[in-house]
Each structure stands twice: as structure tokens, then as C-alpha cells.
Design an enzyme around this catalytic site. Structure first.
Site, mmCIF file in Angstrom:
data_model
loop_
_atom_site.group_PDB
_atom_site.id
_atom_site.type_symbol
_atom_site.label_atom_id
_atom_site.label_comp_id
_atom_site.label_asym_id
_atom_site.label_seq_id
_atom_site.Cartn_x
_atom_site.Cartn_y
_atom_site.Cartn_z
ATOM 1 N N SER A 148 -31.351 -47.417 -33.601
ATOM 2 C CA SER A 148 -30.508 -47.768 -34.746
ATOM 3 C C SER A 148 -30.759 -49.221 -35.121
ATOM 4 C CB SER A 148 -29.029 -47.589 -34.397
ATOM 5 O OG SER A 148 -28.186 -48.162 -35.398
ATOM 6 N N TYR A 162 -22.345 -49.151 -28.421
ATOM 7 C CA TYR A 162 -23.339 -48.485 -29.254
ATOM 8 C C TYR A 162 -24.511 -49.418 -29.562
ATOM 9 C CZ TYR A 162 -25.393 -45.890 -33.156
ATOM 10 O OH TYR A 162 -26.267 -45.223 -33.979
#
Length: 256
Positions: A148, A162
Site C-alpha cells: 500500500s 496497517y
């Protein structure tokens, strides 16, 4: 130069394949002649996606819970029972947790790290025999890890585990690629920006405002991520090893 981007006839596994980016990649594979296995935790949604994609080609659903080692082992055992050779593994299954740093719980840290990082390593490890069996010197098998942009730049959200997990995925991709490419398993990654998914639902409510701040002036679409995955799994990318392709419409380039 013919068929450099062909993936027809390959066998692929897409984790987190029932929705979002995983389903987009799975659709791209199925439409281009790949026998595609998709897996996720929620059986109803998984089967629904498999049924939809089966109208376009060959798609098989296998339920799993990759957040635990028992779940990783059970899924790997089932895959190795079904296929002695696997050409493509897309490690896409992931979770997110958000909370202010003062309140961030250990459970939220561990849940995200276990699924986003640990499962990638151990599922890849378990499926290595089938990946090595499929790989050849001039046509290696592929692992593509979904990272990401949050692992590259400040997310401006309180998703601490995350962003840390996705930075770990980028380094894990480099490390594994260097070690495994000599055995005809090529590994790269994709770091998506904003695509429609459950994880980005809160941002999608303000899609136009967010899009206006991107150089591309839009969020990601199916063709963007499916096309990138197909490239990384075709002969065209044989010499690309250990890299993570940033797929974000210019978000990272535009970060100040």
C-alpha cells in the site's frame, strides 16, 4: 515479441479474492484464460464472486481464514491436494485497524500484522513446492504481494499497524525475491493507492474531493490493478525482481 503479456493457461491463487482489489485481479486473470482460485473468510461473498467470475472463465472458491497458522496450513494443504503446480500467488488478504495512538490496542496490532505480514510469508513458504514445480528459467512462477502507499508515505490516518505492516510487505518482497529468484520463483509487489474497497469506504464517501487532489484526477479502477498484476505475472516482467510497483495515480509523487 508476441504473447509477452499473455497469462493464458496459468494457474493462480488470489487471497482476499472475494472483493475489492483481490476480486479485480481475479477477474482480470479469469478473463485472460487463467484458472483462478480465490479464497477469503466469508463463504457467502466468496461463492458469489466465484459464481460471477465463472461466467467469464474458470474460477474456484475455497474458504479459508489466513489470520491464523492453522488456517494458513489448512488452505495450503487443500491447494496442494488440488494442484501440483501453481504459476501465480497473489498475496492480497489484509486487515486494517484504526485508533488514536493513546488508545491503540495490542489486539489491533496483532490482528493486522498476523494477516498482512505473517500470512504472506508462511503461505508463500507452504506453496513454494508447487511454485517451484511450475517455474522455469525463462518463465518463472510468480508471487505478487499487495502492499500500500500507506507503507511508503504518511497515511494521515491513525492506522498505525496497517502502515507498518505494508512497509514490512515491501521489504519482505525485496528479501524473498533475492533469495527465491534463483529457484525460478519471481516476486514483486504492488502498492495501490485508493481503489474502491471495504477498507477505503470512508474515503470513497468523498471520492470527488479526493480525486481532485490526485494528478490522475481519479481513483483506481479494475483495469489499473488487473493490468498491473497481469504484467507482473507475464513474460514481459521476467527481469523485474523484488520491486513494488506504486499504483496510485500520482499520490506518492504528489506527497509533500
Amino acid at each position: 515479441m508476441n504473447n509477452f503479456f499473455s497469462v493464458a493457461g496459468k494457474i493462480a491463487v488470489v487471497t482476499g479474492g472475494s472483493s475489492g482489489i483481490g476480486a479485480m485481479i481475479a477477474r482480470g486473470f479469469v478473463e485472460n484464460g487463467v484458472k483462478t482460485y480465490i479464497t477469503s473468510r466469508k463463504l457467502e461473498q466468496l461463492q458469489h464472486t466465484a459464481d460471477e467470475l465463472s461466467a467469464l472463465g474458470e474460477c474456484i472458491a475455497i474458504q479459508s481464514d489466513l489470520s491464523t497458522m492453522a488456517g494458513v496450513d489448512a488452505f495450503a494443504d487443500e491447494m496442494l491436494k488440488r494442484e501440483s503446480k501453481i504459476d501465480i500467488l497473489i498475496n492480497n488478504a489484509g486487515a486494517v485497524w484504526g485508533a488514536p495512538i493513546e488508545d491503540f490496542p495490542e489486539s489491533g496490532w496483532d490482528k493486522v500484522m498476523d494477516l498482512n505480514v505473517k500470512s504472506i510469508f508462511f503461505l508463500s513458504k507452504r506453496l513454494l513446492p508447487a511454485l517451484r514445480e511450475a517455474g522455469e528459467t525463462d518463465e518463472p512462477s510468480r508471487i505478487v504481494n499487495i502492499a500500500s502507499v500507506n507503507g511508503i508515505t504518511h497515511p494521515h490516518m491513525n492506522n498505525y499497524s496497517y502502515s507498518a505492516s505494508k512497509a514490512a510487505v515491501i521489504q519482505l518482497t525485496r528479501h524473498m525475491a533475492a533469495d527465491l529468484r534463483p529457484s525460478n520463483v519471481n516476486i514483486n509487489g504492488i502498492a495501490p493507492g485508493f481503489f474502491p474497497s471495504k477498507m477505503t469506504k470512508h474515503v470513497m464517501e468523498h471520492e470527488q474531493k479526493f480525486s481532485n487532489n490526485l494528478p490522475a484526477r481519479r481513483i483506481g479502477e479494475l483495469a489499473d490493478v488487473a493490468g498491473t498484476a497481469i504484467y507482473l505475472c507475464s513474460r514481459a516482467s521476467n527481469y523485474v525482481c523484488g520491486h513494488t510497483v506504486v499504483l496510485d495515480g500520482g499520490q506518492v509523487a504528489n506527497a509533500g
